[in-house]
Write an enzyme that holds these catalytic residues in place. Structure first.
Site, mmCIF file in Angstrom:
data_model
loop_
_atom_site.group_PDB
_atom_site.id
_atom_site.type_symbol
_atom_site.label_atom_id
_atom_site.label_comp_id
_atom_site.label_asym_id
_atom_site.label_seq_id
_atom_site.Cartn_x
_atom_site.Cartn_y
_atom_site.Cartn_z
ATOM 1 N N PRO A 113 -8.456 18.731 1.094
ATOM 2 C CA PRO A 113 -8.850 20.073 0.729
ATOM 3 C C PRO A 113 -9.027 20.274 -0.686
ATOM 4 C CG PRO A 113 -6.907 20.147 2.317
ATOM 5 C CD PRO A 113 -7.067 18.707 1.806
ATOM 6 N N ASN A 114 -10.211 21.328 -1.057
ATOM 7 C CA ASN A 114 -10.614 21.731 -2.270
ATOM 8 C C ASN A 114 -10.948 20.675 -3.143
ATOM 9 O OD1 ASN A 114 -9.687 24.452 -1.579
ATOM 10 N ND2 ASN A 114 -7.623 23.637 -1.718
ATOM 11 N N ARG A 122 -13.233 23.652 -10.277
ATOM 12 C CA ARG A 122 -11.958 24.117 -10.052
ATOM 13 C C ARG A 122 -11.109 23.739 -10.896
ATOM 14 N NH1 ARG A 122 -8.216 20.556 -5.728
ATOM 15 N NH2 ARG A 122 -6.299 22.262 -5.823
ATOM 16 N N TYR A 179 -8.032 19.575 -13.748
ATOM 17 C CA TYR A 179 -8.559 18.557 -12.759
ATOM 18 C C TYR A 179 -10.057 18.002 -13.779
ATOM 19 C CZ TYR A 179 -5.672 20.082 -9.117
ATOM 20 O OH TYR A 179 -4.782 20.424 -8.591
ATOM 21 N N ASN A 236 -6.771 10.719 -1.590
ATOM 22 C CA ASN A 236 -6.074 12.013 -2.218
ATOM 23 C C ASN A 236 -6.136 13.001 -1.253
ATOM 24 O OD1 ASN A 236 -5.636 13.950 -3.721
ATOM 25 N ND2 ASN A 236 -7.181 13.661 -5.432
ATOM 26 N N ALA A 267 -3.621 19.346 -1.440
ATOM 27 C CA ALA A 267 -2.410 19.929 -1.020
ATOM 28 C C ALA A 267 -1.457 19.334 0.231
ATOM 29 C CB ALA A 267 -2.636 21.689 -1.381
ATOM 30 N N GLU A 312 -2.053 6.000 -2.511
ATOM 31 C CA GLU A 312 -2.103 7.249 -2.738
ATOM 32 C C GLU A 312 -2.721 7.665 -4.082
ATOM 33 O OE1 GLU A 312 1.744 9.197 -3.097
ATOM 34 O OE2 GLU A 312 0.762 11.152 -2.704
ATOM 35 N N HIS A 366 -4.052 10.777 -7.108
ATOM 36 C CA HIS A 366 -4.133 12.125 -7.597
ATOM 37 C C HIS A 366 -4.590 12.179 -8.904
ATOM 38 C CE1 HIS A 366 -1.548 13.740 -4.059
ATOM 39 N NE2 HIS A 366 -0.701 12.810 -4.397
ATOM 40 N N ARG A 425 4.112 18.951 -12.847
ATOM 41 C CA ARG A 425 3.335 20.053 -12.364
ATOM 42 C C ARG A 425 4.644 21.091 -11.411
ATOM 43 N NH1 ARG A 425 -2.137 19.818 -9.807
ATOM 44 N NH2 ARG A 425 -2.133 21.895 -10.202
HETATM 45 C C1 DQA Z 1 -4.114 16.838 -6.282
HETATM 46 C C2 DQA Z 1 -2.915 17.340 -6.755
HETATM 47 C C3 DQA Z 1 -2.342 18.323 -5.551
HETATM 48 O O1 DQA Z 1 -1.067 18.899 -5.769
HETATM 49 C C4 DQA Z 1 -3.246 19.428 -5.620
HETATM 50 O O2 DQA Z 1 -3.006 20.432 -4.183
HETATM 51 C C5 DQA Z 1 -4.799 18.970 -5.138
HETATM 52 C C6 DQA Z 1 -5.223 17.829 -6.273
HETATM 53 C C7 DQA Z 1 -4.646 15.845 -7.354
HETATM 54 O O3 DQA Z 1 -5.733 15.204 -7.367
HETATM 55 O O4 DQA Z 1 -4.260 16.088 -8.527
HETATM 56 O O5 DQA Z 1 -5.620 19.399 -4.440
HETATM 57 O O6 DQA Z 1 -4.231 16.054 -5.200
#
Ligand code: DQA
Length: 150
Positions: free
Chosen positions: A14-15, A22, A27, A78, A81, A102, A104, A111
């Site tokens: 998501p997102n 964003r 990011y 990735n 959230a 995994e 990120h 954070r």
């Molecule tokens: C994320 C870190 C997550 O906590 C966040 O909700 C994201 C992006 C990252 O790539 O840093 O959507 O996965």
């Protein structure tokens, strides 16, 4: 006979479709299309095939993980959230018994405390965070090695 090229599935949750605009302070300004291009270039160098997907929907991500059985040799994910909330995603990753890496963009441990726990990490062979888009290169290198070993 030539060995089948390892196939790596890269999933974004998501997102992450909003990358570029964003929260650039967190990011950066790299877009998801840029990351996809980076994954393709990295895969070419590593001699693996890559498929890059993004969804804002937990069930869609789970369906793609299930569909990877018998097709992909490793998964890079990735989960956005969902990393911090989704037992269902963790169960899907564990259930398909493929090596999982995994990734990120941000350093989730620097954070908010709710980002310090990762359900995905419990299903993953290892995790990479805090290196921005280059994390995908590192994750693919790890996944390629795991895929070849598998
Ligand atoms: C994320 C870190 C997550 O906590 C966040 O909700 C994201 C992006 C990252 O790539 O840093 O959507 O996965």
């Amino acid at each position: 006979m030539a060995k089948r090229q390892p196939h790596i599935l890269v999933l974004n949750g998501p997102n992450l479709n909003l990358l570029g605009t964003r929260e650039p302070a967190v990011y950066g300004t790299t877009t998801l299309a840029d990351i996809e291009a980076l994954c393709r270039a990295t895969a070419k160098t590593l001699g693996v095939a890559v498929e890059v997907r993004q969804s804002n929907h937990e069930g869609q991500l789970i369906d793609w993980i299930h569909a990877a059985r018998g097709k992909a040799h490793a998964i890079v994910i990735n989960a956005g959230a969902l990393t911090h909330t989704s037992v269902a995603l963790m169960d899907a990753l564990t259930g398909v018994t493929l090596p999982v890496v995994e990734v990120h963009l941000s350093n989730i441990f620097k954070r908010e405390s709710f980002r310090h726990h990762s359900y995905v990490a419990l299903a993953a062979r290892g995790s990479i965070c805090g290196f921005g888009p280059h994390g995908y290169v590192l994750a693919l290198e790890a996944a390629a090695r795991l895929a070849t070993e598998a």
